[in-house]
Design an enzyme around this catalytic site. Structure first.
Site, PDB file in Angstrom:
ATOM      1  N   GLY A  39       0.877  -1.163   0.016  1.00  0.00           N
ATOM      2  CA  GLY A  39       0.096  -0.024  -0.068  1.00  0.00           C
ATOM      3  C   GLY A  39       0.799   1.106  -0.105  1.00  0.00           C
ATOM      4  O   GLY A  39       0.358   2.391  -0.247  1.00  0.00           O
TER       5      GLY A  39
ATOM      6  N   LYS B 142       9.822   2.025   0.209  1.00  0.00           N
ATOM      7  CA  LYS B 142       8.721   1.910   1.448  1.00  0.00           C
ATOM      8  C   LYS B 142       8.504   3.296   1.808  1.00  0.00           C
ATOM      9  O   LYS B 142       9.491   4.021   2.239  1.00  0.00           O
ATOM     10  CB  LYS B 142       9.284   1.006   2.491  1.00  0.00           C
ATOM     11  CG  LYS B 142       8.031   0.493   3.404  1.00  0.00           C
ATOM     12  CD  LYS B 142       8.360  -0.538   4.200  1.00  0.00           C
ATOM     13  CE  LYS B 142       7.531  -0.743   5.609  1.00  0.00           C
ATOM     14  NZ  LYS B 142       8.022  -1.674   6.392  1.00  0.00           N
TER      15      LYS B 142
ATOM     16  N   ASP C 102       1.213 -11.662   6.597  1.00  0.00           N
ATOM     17  CA  ASP C 102       1.900 -10.774   5.304  1.00  0.00           C
ATOM     18  C   ASP C 102       3.068 -10.231   5.859  1.00  0.00           C
ATOM     19  O   ASP C 102       3.824  -9.776   5.103  1.00  0.00           O
ATOM     20  CB  ASP C 102       0.665  -9.758   5.120  1.00  0.00           C
ATOM     21  CG  ASP C 102       0.480  -9.003   6.518  1.00  0.00           C
ATOM     22  OD1 ASP C 102      -0.080  -9.542   7.317  1.00  0.00           O
ATOM     23  OD2 ASP C 102       0.728  -7.761   6.456  1.00  0.00           O
TER      24      ASP C 102
ATOM     25  N   ASP D 221       9.780  -6.502   7.963  1.00  0.00           N
ATOM     26  CA  ASP D 221       8.808  -5.640   8.234  1.00  0.00           C
ATOM     27  C   ASP D 221       8.805  -5.509   9.779  1.00  0.00           C
ATOM     28  O   ASP D 221       8.097  -5.918  10.647  1.00  0.00           O
ATOM     29  CB  ASP D 221       7.448  -6.073   8.132  1.00  0.00           C
ATOM     30  CG  ASP D 221       6.863  -5.765   6.703  1.00  0.00           C
ATOM     31  OD1 ASP D 221       7.606  -5.079   5.879  1.00  0.00           O
ATOM     32  OD2 ASP D 221       5.812  -6.035   6.130  1.00  0.00           O
TER      33      ASP D 221
HETATM   34  P1  AMP Z   1       2.001  -3.286   7.844  1.00  0.00           P
HETATM   35  O1  AMP Z   1       1.599  -3.035   9.267  1.00  0.00           O
HETATM   36  O2  AMP Z   1       3.247  -2.152   7.703  1.00  0.00           O
HETATM   37  O3  AMP Z   1       2.565  -4.549   7.948  1.00  0.00           O
HETATM   38  O4  AMP Z   1       1.045  -3.123   6.864  1.00  0.00           O
HETATM   39  C1  AMP Z   1      -0.224  -3.590   6.826  1.00  0.00           C
HETATM   40  C2  AMP Z   1      -0.727  -3.304   5.458  1.00  0.00           C
HETATM   41  O5  AMP Z   1      -1.033  -1.772   5.507  1.00  0.00           O
HETATM   42  C3  AMP Z   1       0.180  -3.350   4.234  1.00  0.00           C
HETATM   43  O6  AMP Z   1      -0.765  -3.719   3.139  1.00  0.00           O
HETATM   44  C4  AMP Z   1       0.628  -1.939   3.870  1.00  0.00           C
HETATM   45  O7  AMP Z   1       0.951  -1.701   2.703  1.00  0.00           O
HETATM   46  C5  AMP Z   1      -0.442  -1.059   4.451  1.00  0.00           C
HETATM   47  N1  AMP Z   1      -0.293   0.226   4.770  1.00  0.00           N
HETATM   48  C6  AMP Z   1       0.463   0.513   6.152  1.00  0.00           C
HETATM   49  N2  AMP Z   1       0.601   1.826   6.050  1.00  0.00           N
HETATM   50  C7  AMP Z   1       0.324   2.376   4.964  1.00  0.00           C
HETATM   51  C8  AMP Z   1       0.162   3.610   4.647  1.00  0.00           C
HETATM   52  N3  AMP Z   1       0.605   4.606   5.096  1.00  0.00           N
HETATM   53  N4  AMP Z   1      -0.512   3.901   3.323  1.00  0.00           N
HETATM   54  C9  AMP Z   1      -0.892   2.800   2.795  1.00  0.00           C
HETATM   55  N5  AMP Z   1      -1.092   1.399   3.012  1.00  0.00           N
HETATM   56  C10 AMP Z   1      -0.129   1.409   4.116  1.00  0.00           C
HETATM   57 MG    MG Z   2       3.694  -5.585   6.261  1.00  0.00          MG
END
Ligand code: AMP
Ligand code: MG
Length: 505
Positions: free
Chosen positions: A97, A118, A263, A273
């Site tokens: 995302g 990222k 994920d 991550d």
């Molecule tokens: P994470 O908690 O970083 O493992 O992310 C979980 C999901 O949320 C993944 O699909 C990320 O790409 C999405 N995500 C986290 N932060 C953002 C953001 N600021 N904008 C868009 N998507 C995000």
């Molecule tokens: Mg992640």
């Protein structure tokens, strides 16, 4: 794409292996431009390891390329789709995302390494998010991934930290934005298989599995496949083995990942991550840091179980590949998944037990030695000792660098401490190999949470990167401490303790 290997001012990121995957598993989309890109930190050591010059990375072209300000016409940057069980609940549509896979660089050993941005803007998978990352979150990933690498634990790395010149809104505040230039052997996750299965069925899973075998598990097709073990069972087992070893290594240095959602679990066995993760100070087996882990699902002592649970989710996607007749009768496939999962358990237990013995400098397999090993961690917990300081002090006594006074001072109950140390002497291995092995298993330095938080605060609020640089330098070799960084061994004072780590994304 042009490929000239000789000119150090040419962009070395010239491959995009993921284009071989079926449509539907990724979206071709370029990073989003930023206001004022600049290079905050370049990881020179990592580039040296890859055998690449720093020149292009420090050039205007390199900086623009790594911050989203480039036309990328030849590169095919993409965001990858994935699903995932987050805290046990299935989300069918996650994906990158806020990340863009730029492609792969080729090292001087002809290895292909993923380069991903990222925090590089919105993608088709962004849902409500802004696609951006804060400087604080990028600093955290940088320090933790470098600490992991210093500890010789497989991990994604941070090649560079870019400032965007944009502000992002978090918790009703505008804070500096940044981009992490992340490298990894692969970005394929358990959630990538869940996504492929949901979107494309068995053919999608097969494509991903074949991709993994070709690029990351060549042994599977060359050696391991026998009559009763097909290629995909062998792949699944190899994945289980890497994961078991990884989680054992985390636990042996007191690391808590904090968000082991499917994920966030890499299929090449690298740590990936780093959000609300932490290395423990005071040892407590059921310790949790993550502010979002309200049910202690990802506590230190739960990590091996969660790894198993995640691998079961992966197995569910592999089942149609295990047996041709899966659609008529799934029993055989389900049974075939059991052996690799049992291998996971055995490998984890062995790796953890061996690692603990190494940490304690015990090699004997007598009843006395076994009892001693089994009681060691409960003793550390019972005495509320700092995990890293305890094993470091033990190592220094074994090395003959220090008397037992310092070790003993870590025990709250001196009599208990004296008894424990006497028992240790009665079972320990005095050989120089064992002492050397202890040193290799017991770092003197970890990325302590209060120090990481302080480095983030200094950078975010005062534009002061001194502590960041000190930590990233010291953590490269966490087994030795010099006069300059002895203070980094200190556990947090009560008021410095970080009890909860927030994603701070
Ligand atoms: P994470 O908690 O970083 O493992 O992310 C979980 C999901 O949320 C993944 O699909 C990320 O790409 C999405 N995500 C986290 N932060 C953002 C953001 N600021 N904008 C868009 N998507 C995000
Ligand atoms: Mg992640």
């Amino acid at each position: 794409m042009n490929t000239s290997d000789n000119n150090s001012l040419d962009n070395p990121i010239q491959h995009q292996t993921y284009l071989a995957l079926p449509d539907g598993l990724y979206s071709e989309v370029p990073p989003v431009r930023v206001e004022q890109p600049s290079l905050l930190v370049l990881n020179h050591d990592l580039l040296t390891r890859y055998g690449l010059s720093t020149d292009w990375f420090e050039s205007a072209d390199g900086i623009n390329f790594l911050a989203g300000n480039h036309d990328y016409a030849e590169q095919h940057p993409m965001a990858m789709g994935y699903a995932g069980h987050q805290f046990g609940h299935y989300s069918p549509q996650l994906g990158d995302g806020r990340a863009h896979m730029l492609g792969q660089l080729k090292t001087n050993n002809d290895q292909f390494i993923d380069v991903q941005l990222k925090g590089s803007g919105r993608t088709p998978y962004s849902r409500g998010g802004d696609g951006r990352a804060t400087l604080g979150a990028v600093i955290r990933e940088y320090l933790i991934s470098e600490a992991m690498a210093g500890l010789k634990i497989p991990t994604t790395r941070t090649l560079a930290m870019m400032a965007t010149g944009d502000k992002v809104m978090r918790d009703y505040q505008m804070v500096p934005g940044a981009i992490q230039v992340r490298t990894a052997t692969s970005h394929i996750r358990v959630g990538s298989f869940q996504y492929a299965y949901a979107k494309l069925g068995a053919s999608g899973v097969k494509a991903l599995a074949d991709f993994l075998i070709t690029h990351h598990y060549p042994d599977v097709s060359e050696h391991e496949v026998s009559d009763n073990k097909n290629k995909y069972v062998a792949l699944f087992e190899a994945i289980c083995v890497r994961q078991a070893n990884l989680i054992a290594q985390w636990m042996l240095v007191g690391f808590i990942h904090g968000v082991m959602n499917t994920d966030n679990m890499s299929l090449v066995g690298e740590s990936i991550d780093f959000g609300p993760c932490a290395f423990m100070d005071e040892f407590k087996a059921n310790k949790v840091f993550s502010s979002i882990d309200r049910e202690s699902r990802y506590a230190w002592d739960q990590q091996a179980n969660i790894g198993y649970w995640n691998l079961q989710r992966l197995a569910e996607t592999f089942l149609p590949l295990f047996d041709d007749k899966f659609n008529e009768d799934s029993d055989k496939s389900i049974e075939m998944a059991q052996a690799p999962l049992s291998v996971y358990v055995t490998v984890f237990q062995q790796a953890f037990q061996d690692g603990l013995k190494q940490k304690l400098g015990v090699t004997a397999s007598t009843q006395d030695a076994d009892d001693f090993i089994n009681e060691a961690l409960p003793t550390v917990a019972g005495e509320s000792m700092d995990f890293t300081q305890f094993f470091d002090a033990l190592t220094r006594v074994a090395q003959g660098d220090e008397s037992e006074t310092q070790l003993l001072s870590l025990f709250s109950n001196q009599e208990k401490g004296e008894q424990w140390i006497a028992r240790w002497h009665s079972v320990r291995d005095l050989s120089s190999e064992s002492v050397k092995a202890m040193r290799a298993a017991n770092p003197a330095l970890i990325a302590r949470n209060h120090q990481v938080e302080q480095a983030i605060e200094d950078a975010m609020e005062r534009d002061d990167f001194a502590l960041f640089h000190r930590l990233s330098q010291a953590l490269k070799n966490p087994y030795s401490v010099s006069g300059d960084n002895r203070d980094l061994q200190a556990a947090p004072m009560p008021e410095q303790r970080v009890l909860r780590t927030f994603c701070g994304t």
